[in-house]
Design an enzyme around this catalytic site. Structure first.
Site, PDB file in Angstrom:
ATOM      1  CD  GLU A 171      -2.551  -1.341   2.511  1.00 47.39           C
ATOM      2  OE1 GLU A 171      -2.719  -0.290   3.359  1.00 47.39           O
ATOM      3  OE2 GLU A 171      -3.399  -2.202   2.563  1.00 47.39           O
ATOM      4  CG  ASN A 213      -0.945  -6.716  -1.291  1.00 44.78           C
ATOM      5  OD1 ASN A 213      -1.555  -7.524  -2.168  1.00 44.78           O
ATOM      6  ND2 ASN A 213      -1.207  -6.770  -0.174  1.00 44.78           N
ATOM      7  CG  HIS A 249      -9.960  -5.511   0.807  1.00 43.32           C
ATOM      8  ND1 HIS A 249     -10.460  -6.716   1.515  1.00 43.32           N
ATOM      9  CD2 HIS A 249      -8.720  -5.486   1.007  1.00 43.32           C
ATOM     10  CE1 HIS A 249      -9.188  -6.921   2.226  1.00 43.32           C
ATOM     11  NE2 HIS A 249      -8.416  -6.242   1.635  1.00 43.32           N
ATOM     12  CD  GLU A 278      -4.860  -7.589   1.683  1.00 38.37           C
ATOM     13  OE1 GLU A 278      -5.897  -6.805   2.472  1.00 38.37           O
ATOM     14  OE2 GLU A 278      -3.622  -7.456   1.880  1.00 38.37           O
ATOM     15  CG  ASP A 280     -12.996  -8.501   1.791  1.00 43.00           C
ATOM     16  OD1 ASP A 280     -12.909  -7.709   1.201  1.00 43.00           O
ATOM     17  OD2 ASP A 280     -12.720  -8.271   3.184  1.00 43.00           O
TER      18      ASP A 280
END
Ligand code: G2I
Length: 480
Positions: A171, A213, A249, A278, A280
């Site tokens: 990030e 990432n 996400h 990640e 979701d």
């Protein structure tokens, strides 16, 4: 401070990198790498991990160490997943709570659980502006830079040989639409902090894939364009980067972008693996199920998309539980999203190449830090039954990682065994996705539970790491 609204995506898989094939070539070692994407037929795996493995990919979950005593949680984990990411246990605040005093207790618990159950591990995350221990938050300049490189070295060395891929930097780009780096104490140590972190990680654990990432990079936008430019620059200058993670996400305000697959593909075309790291998706019912299917299909359509990880197991385990964003409900029951994900995984896809052909122009500035891979012509599966095993060796001074792609012939297999002879002095220290008969000399590797049953033409991969010089020659392959 984490993102207010994480909307990213990203994924990885077990894929050989053939990074340092130099020694092998020099030693007459055969290095094989399939360079073409192979369409796989539809199959009927019954778990997420086994279905993903049929196209050579993994399916992972973020795992919390304090839930490993929850039998429902562990039951699902062991049944469905073949990759784990420690959700918080390998972050800077967890592993180095006081400067130069390291605590690996919870990270080790997750690694041990993974190893005992044939799963691999994505390490997360070595250098990040968030979840820094207080002492690091208070550092700046050369003191912080030194602390960062020491942290990367210590943690990556502790887990050396046990990590499939590291999120080396997490990030680091701004959300403001300006394509700039995120302001942080790490960024203020100098713009080269990211490449320094990658070079440091490579030195500490040459066998791990090294990933960048991020979130909100799932479609083509100013932020993903900036990451793309960085990766392109790293590849051109030989900064060691192997993969890009797309957190993924999603929620109604930040849905799966229509150019999701195209965005994964353009990064893959730079010569890196891409991974959904990640995943979701907030929601429920058919809409949520359709979105999961869309993400999985996009990964399967990109040969260098090596796997997917969901950010938790049950909705109640999620960092945003109220959005019910995962594949299992709070009681551990499969949701519609689970079924659509499994169906998408079973719909077939492309087999990730063991080595992608170079797509970038040769470096014009600094030479690559490692020699280019030696790539043998593509192998074809046996016309009849049986199987083939092709090796891809990553050799460095004193150690190696070997990736083995098992490809099934024209008849389905209930299991497979690969046999090879290690050079004198070579000792295997770690094997994943197969069970070895020994650690030296002639060794056979047998499939594990989730990757034995493979359809005609399907492939899977296992690997092992060791000390000394890695195996040369071809491996034998037999099916049951
Ligand atoms: O924010 C979602 C993810 C975005 N990408 C990077 C990931 O590392 C991040 O994961 C989340 C974890 O899922 C949360 O569990 O990162 C958060 C912190 O940035 C994690 O939250 C923390 C809380 O902030 C702490 O108060 C808590 O002690 O979880 C800790 C353990 O439960």
């Amino acid at each position: 401070m984490d993102k207010v609204l994480a909307r990213g995506s990203g994924t990885p898989t077990p894929r050989p990198r053939a990074r340092t094939a130099l020694t092998l070539a020099a030693a007459g070692v055969a290095v094989f790498a399939v360079t073409v994407a192979v369409a796989t037929s539809a199959s009927a795996g019954t778990t997420l991990g086994s279905s993903a493995a049929e196209s050579g990919r993994y399916f992972g979950a973020a795992v919390a160490a304090n839930k490993l005593s929850d039998s429902t949680y562990v039951g699902i984990l062991n049944r469905e997943f073949n990759m784990v990411t420690p959700e918080n246990e390998m972050k800077w605040d967890a592993t180095e709570p006081s400067q130069n005093q390291f605590n690996y207790t919870n990270g080790d618990r997750i690694v041990s659980h993974a190893q005992a159950n044939g799963m691999r591990v994505r390490g997360h995350a070595l250098a990040w502006h968030s979840q820094q221990p207080g002492w690091a938050q208070n550092l700046s300049g050369t003191a912080l830079r030194s602390a960062m490189t020491n942290h990367v070295t210590q943690v990556a060395t502790h887990y050396k040989g046990k990590i499939y891929a590291w999120d080396v930097v997490n990030e680091a780009f701004d959300d403001g639409g300006n394509g700039a780096r995120r302001d942080s104490n790490l960024q203020r140590t100098g713009n080269d902090w990211i490449e320094v972190a990658f070079r440091t990680a490579r030195t500490a654990d040459p066998g791990a894939k090294l990933c960048y990432n991020d979130y909100n990079t799932d479609g083509q936008n100013a932020k993903s364009n900036a990451v793309y430019a960085m990766v392109q620059d790293f590849k051109a200058r030989g900064v060691p980067i192997d993969c890009v993670g797309f957190q993924s996400h999603f929620n109604p305000n930040s849905p799966v972008p229509n150019d999701y697959q195209a965005n994964l593909q353009r990064f893959a075309n730079l010569g890196v693996d891409v991974q959904i790291t990640e995943l979701d998706i907030e929601g429920s019912g058919t809409a949520q199920a359709d979105n999961y299917s869309k993400v999985v299909k996009a990964c399967l359509a990109v040969s260098r998309c090596t796997g997917l990880t969901v950010w938790g197991i049950r909705d109640s385990d999620s960092w945003r539980a109220s959005g019910t964003p995962l594949l299992f409900d709070g009681n551990g029951n499969k949701k519609a999203a689970y079924t659509s994900t499994l169906n998408a995984l079973n719909g077939g896809g492309t087999t990730p190449p063991t080595t992608a052909p170079p797509t970038t122009t040769p470096p014009t500035t600094a030479p690559p830090t490692t020699a280019p891979p030696t790539t043998a012509p593509p192998t074809t599966p046996p016309a009849g039954g049986g199987c083939t095993a092709t090796l891809s060796l990553n050799q460095w001074q004193g150690g190696f990682v070997t990736y083995v792609t098992v490809k099934i012939g024209a008849s389905p297999a209930n299991g497979w065994t690969v046999g090879l002879t290690l050079p004198s002095g070579a000792v295997i220290t770690n094997t994943w996705s197969a069970t070895p008969s020994g650690t030296t000399g002639t060794v056979t590797f047998r499939n594990v539970d989730y990757n034995g049953q493979l359809g005609a033409g399907a492939s899977t991969e296992f690997g092992f790491q060791g000390n000394g010089v890695g195996p040369s020659g071809t491996a034998t392959c037999t099916v049951r």
